[in-house]
Design a protein around this motif. Structure first.
Motif, short mmCIF file in Angstrom:
data_model
loop_
_atom_site.label_atom_id
_atom_site.label_comp_id
_atom_site.label_asym_id
_atom_site.label_seq_id
_atom_site.Cartn_x
_atom_site.Cartn_y
_atom_site.Cartn_z
N GLY A 1 46.13 17.67 -2.69
CA GLY A 1 46.55 16.39 -2.10
C GLY A 1 47.81 16.52 -1.28
N VAL A 2 48.79 17.30 -1.77
CA VAL A 2 50.04 17.49 -1.03
C VAL A 2 49.80 18.28 0.25
CG1 VAL A 2 52.30 18.60 -1.12
CG2 VAL A 2 51.51 17.23 -3.04
N ILE A 3 48.99 19.35 0.16
CA ILE A 3 48.70 20.15 1.35
C ILE A 3 47.97 19.31 2.39
CG2 ILE A 3 47.38 22.11 2.21
CD1 ILE A 3 49.90 22.91 0.73
N LEU A 4 47.00 18.51 1.94
CA LEU A 4 46.26 17.66 2.87
C LEU A 4 47.17 16.60 3.49
CD1 LEU A 4 43.44 17.00 4.02
CD2 LEU A 4 43.10 15.46 2.08
N GLY A 5 48.05 16.00 2.68
CA GLY A 5 48.97 15.00 3.21
C GLY A 5 49.94 15.58 4.22
N LEU A 6 50.48 16.77 3.94
CA LEU A 6 51.40 17.41 4.89
C LEU A 6 50.68 17.79 6.18
CD1 LEU A 6 53.46 19.70 2.47
CD2 LEU A 6 54.22 17.61 3.60
N TRP A 7 49.43 18.21 6.06
CA TRP A 7 48.67 18.57 7.27
C TRP A 7 48.42 17.34 8.14
CZ3 TRP A 7 43.22 17.67 8.34
CH2 TRP A 7 42.80 18.30 9.51
N ILE A 8 48.06 16.23 7.52
CA ILE A 8 47.86 14.99 8.27
C ILE A 8 49.17 14.51 8.89
CG2 ILE A 8 47.20 12.55 8.06
CD1 ILE A 8 45.24 13.40 5.87
N LEU A 9 50.27 14.63 8.12
CA LEU A 9 51.57 14.22 8.63
C LEU A 9 52.02 15.09 9.80
CD1 LEU A 9 53.89 12.21 8.09
CD2 LEU A 9 54.91 13.93 6.60
N SER A 10 51.70 16.37 9.77
CA SER A 10 52.05 17.25 10.90
C SER A 10 51.27 16.87 12.15
CB SER A 10 51.77 18.70 10.52
OG SER A 10 50.38 18.91 10.32
#
Length: 254
Positions: free
Chosen positions: A175-184
């Motif tokens: 979830g954190v990796i996916l959220g950071l990727w979307i935020l980038s």
């Protein structure tokens, strides 16, 4: 002589007593059933899915202080003023393309000019030297409390990141990796100030809408969580099946 009571009055009194007792028993049974139904309803209410696992109102979840009042628009004038100031700052920097250093210098120039004129007028009216004019100092206790609060929050965030990186909870890691990727991806499309302004507006709108339509949102969120859990289970099964598992060389002896 003692007065004689007619038989009909005695019979009617007995019947009334029986009727009152039966009505009281029926009312007590009705109250018992209502209590049972109320207890069942309370149990059902506690089992209802709530977003973020909350068991208290949204105002208490957000802290229950003045910040919660502003976010939930308890005082519309203050909340509207905060949103208006944020919108004005965003317009100055993004639309008018005002620079931060220029804005700071202009604000300081205006404040110093106003204070200078005020000091001259007050000294002329009161005929005082004005040595103690606007003595401003920051209390040490406030600075220490702020530093402790920031250090506690930073340490808590670091501990959460350490737990996620340790691999103890695969769902949080993904979830954190996916959220950071979307935020980038979003950060590459917008400037930092625009992104901060969007988050600020969402922070002042989503809690109010959720508080107003929490039942409908919780139902949709429950369905979404079920689907997300299914996806996580399939992903975890695929990744765990690809990880090689070696045979244990040591055997347990009694």
């Amino acid at each position: 002589m003692a007065e004689t009571v007619p038989k009909e009055s005695l019979i009617s009194s007995v019947l009334k007593g029986d009727h009152s007792s039966s009505s009281s028993s029926s009312s007590s049974s009705d109250s018992d059933t209502e209590d049972r139904n109320g207890g069942v309803k309370e149990i059902i209410k506690t089992k209802v899915f709530r977003l973020f696992g909350r068991e208290r109102p949204v105002h208490h979840v957000l802290g229950g202080g003045q910040i919660s009042d502003v976010l939930l628009w308890r005082n519309k004038k203050i909340s509207g003023g905060v949103v208006g100031i944020a919108t004005l700052i965003w317009l100055l920097f993004e639309v008018v393309e005002y620079h931060l250093l220029t804005l700071i210098c202009h604000c300081l120039m205006s404040i110093l000019s106003i204070l200078f004129i005020w000091f001259k007028i007050s000294s002329f009216v009161s005929k005082s030297s004005g040595e103690h004019f606007l003595e401003v100092s920051i209390p040490e206790d406030a600075v220490i409390r702020t530093a402790k609060a920031l250090s506690n929050d930073i340490n808590r965030a670091l501990s959460v990141l350490r737990d996620i990186a340790s691999g103890r909870e695969f769902k949080k890691f993904v979830g954190v990796i996916l959220g950071l990727w979307i935020l980038s991806i979003i950060g590459s499309k917008f400037s930092f100030l625009t992104l901060f302004y969007i988050d600020f507006i969402l922070l002042h709108t989503l809690p109010v809408l959720y508080e107003k339509y929490d039942d409908k949102v919780d139902v949709l969120a429950e369905k979404g969580m079920v689907e997300i859990k299914k996806v996580f289970v399939t992903l975890e099964a695929k990744f765990s099946s690809k990880i090689p598992k070696g045979n244990s060389k040591y055997k347990k002896h009694d």
